[in-house]
Design a protein around this motif. Structure first.
Motif, short mmCIF file in Angstrom:
data_model
loop_
_atom_site.label_atom_id
_atom_site.label_comp_id
_atom_site.label_asym_id
_atom_site.label_seq_id
_atom_site.Cartn_x
_atom_site.Cartn_y
_atom_site.Cartn_z
N SER A 46 -10.55 5.44 -4.66
CA SER A 46 -11.35 5.94 -3.54
C SER A 46 -10.91 7.32 -3.06
O SER A 46 -11.68 8.02 -2.40
CB SER A 46 -11.29 4.95 -2.37
N ASP A 47 -9.68 7.71 -3.37
CA ASP A 47 -9.17 9.03 -2.97
C ASP A 47 -8.29 9.55 -4.10
O ASP A 47 -7.10 9.24 -4.16
CB ASP A 47 -8.38 8.94 -1.67
N PRO A 48 -8.84 10.34 -5.03
CA PRO A 48 -8.08 10.78 -6.19
C PRO A 48 -6.90 11.69 -5.85
O PRO A 48 -6.08 12.00 -6.72
CB PRO A 48 -9.11 11.51 -7.06
N GLY A 49 -6.76 12.08 -4.59
CA GLY A 49 -5.59 12.85 -4.18
C GLY A 49 -4.39 11.98 -3.88
O GLY A 49 -3.28 12.47 -3.69
N VAL A 50 -4.60 10.66 -3.85
CA VAL A 50 -3.51 9.72 -3.60
C VAL A 50 -2.99 9.20 -4.94
O VAL A 50 -3.76 8.70 -5.77
CB VAL A 50 -3.97 8.56 -2.70
N VAL A 51 -1.70 9.34 -5.15
CA VAL A 51 -1.06 8.97 -6.41
C VAL A 51 0.00 7.90 -6.13
O VAL A 51 0.77 8.02 -5.18
CB VAL A 51 -0.41 10.22 -7.06
N HIS A 52 0.01 6.87 -6.96
CA HIS A 52 0.97 5.78 -6.83
C HIS A 52 1.91 5.79 -8.03
O HIS A 52 1.48 6.03 -9.15
CB HIS A 52 0.26 4.43 -6.79
N VAL A 53 3.18 5.51 -7.77
CA VAL A 53 4.18 5.38 -8.83
C VAL A 53 4.91 4.06 -8.62
O VAL A 53 5.33 3.75 -7.51
CB VAL A 53 5.20 6.54 -8.80
N VAL A 54 5.03 3.29 -9.68
CA VAL A 54 5.81 2.06 -9.66
C VAL A 54 6.96 2.26 -10.64
O VAL A 54 6.73 2.63 -11.80
CB VAL A 54 4.97 0.83 -10.08
N GLU A 55 8.18 2.03 -10.16
CA GLU A 55 9.36 2.16 -11.02
C GLU A 55 10.15 0.88 -10.99
O GLU A 55 10.23 0.20 -9.97
CB GLU A 55 10.27 3.30 -10.55
N GLY A 56 10.75 0.53 -12.13
CA GLY A 56 11.66 -0.59 -12.25
C GLY A 56 12.88 -0.15 -13.02
O GLY A 56 12.77 0.40 -14.11
N TRP A 57 14.06 -0.38 -12.44
CA TRP A 57 15.33 0.06 -13.02
C TRP A 57 16.24 -1.13 -13.28
O TRP A 57 16.12 -2.16 -12.63
CB TRP A 57 16.01 1.04 -12.07
N THR A 58 17.19 -0.96 -14.17
CA THR A 58 18.13 -2.03 -14.48
C THR A 58 19.00 -2.37 -13.27
O THR A 58 19.44 -3.51 -13.13
CB THR A 58 19.03 -1.65 -15.66
#
Length: 101
Positions: A46-58
């Motif tokens: 709905s808002d291409p200016g909003v960016v999501h990042v999901v990270e998973g680390w050991t």
């Protein structure tokens, strides 16, 4: 390896800078890092200016060590001018699922 530490970040790009933000994130030095097991970048429909990042680390320690390094600090410095305000972070530990591109 098992994910024991992670987070979800929501970033809002400055007007006209979202493509650049996504490109920079997709070239992040964490992608090839052996302790980074999950790294997904997505955009809001709905808002291409909003960016999501999901990270998973050991581990939280592996994540801290990585972000204390020069490569990560350079990435953070390059991200800052692209962002409109502060990013929101939520702790999250990915436990499973699927990503196919």
């Amino acid at each position: 390896m098992t994910v024991r530490h992670g987070f979800h970040a929501t970033m809002t790009a400055r007007p006209g800078r979202a493509d650049e933000l996504v490109g920079l994130l997709l070239g992040a030095p964490s992608l090839p890092h052996p302790d980074c097991l999950v790294f997904l970048v997505s955009r809001s429909a709905s808002d291409p200016g909003v960016v999501h990042v999901v990270e998973g680390w050991t581990s939280a320690e592996a994540h801290r060590r990585f972000f204390a390094g020069a490569e990560a600090q350079d990435l953070v410095a390059r991200l800052q001018p692209l962002l409109a305000g502060e990013s929101a972070y939520t702790d999250a530990v990915p436990v499973g699922g699927k990503a196919r591109f």
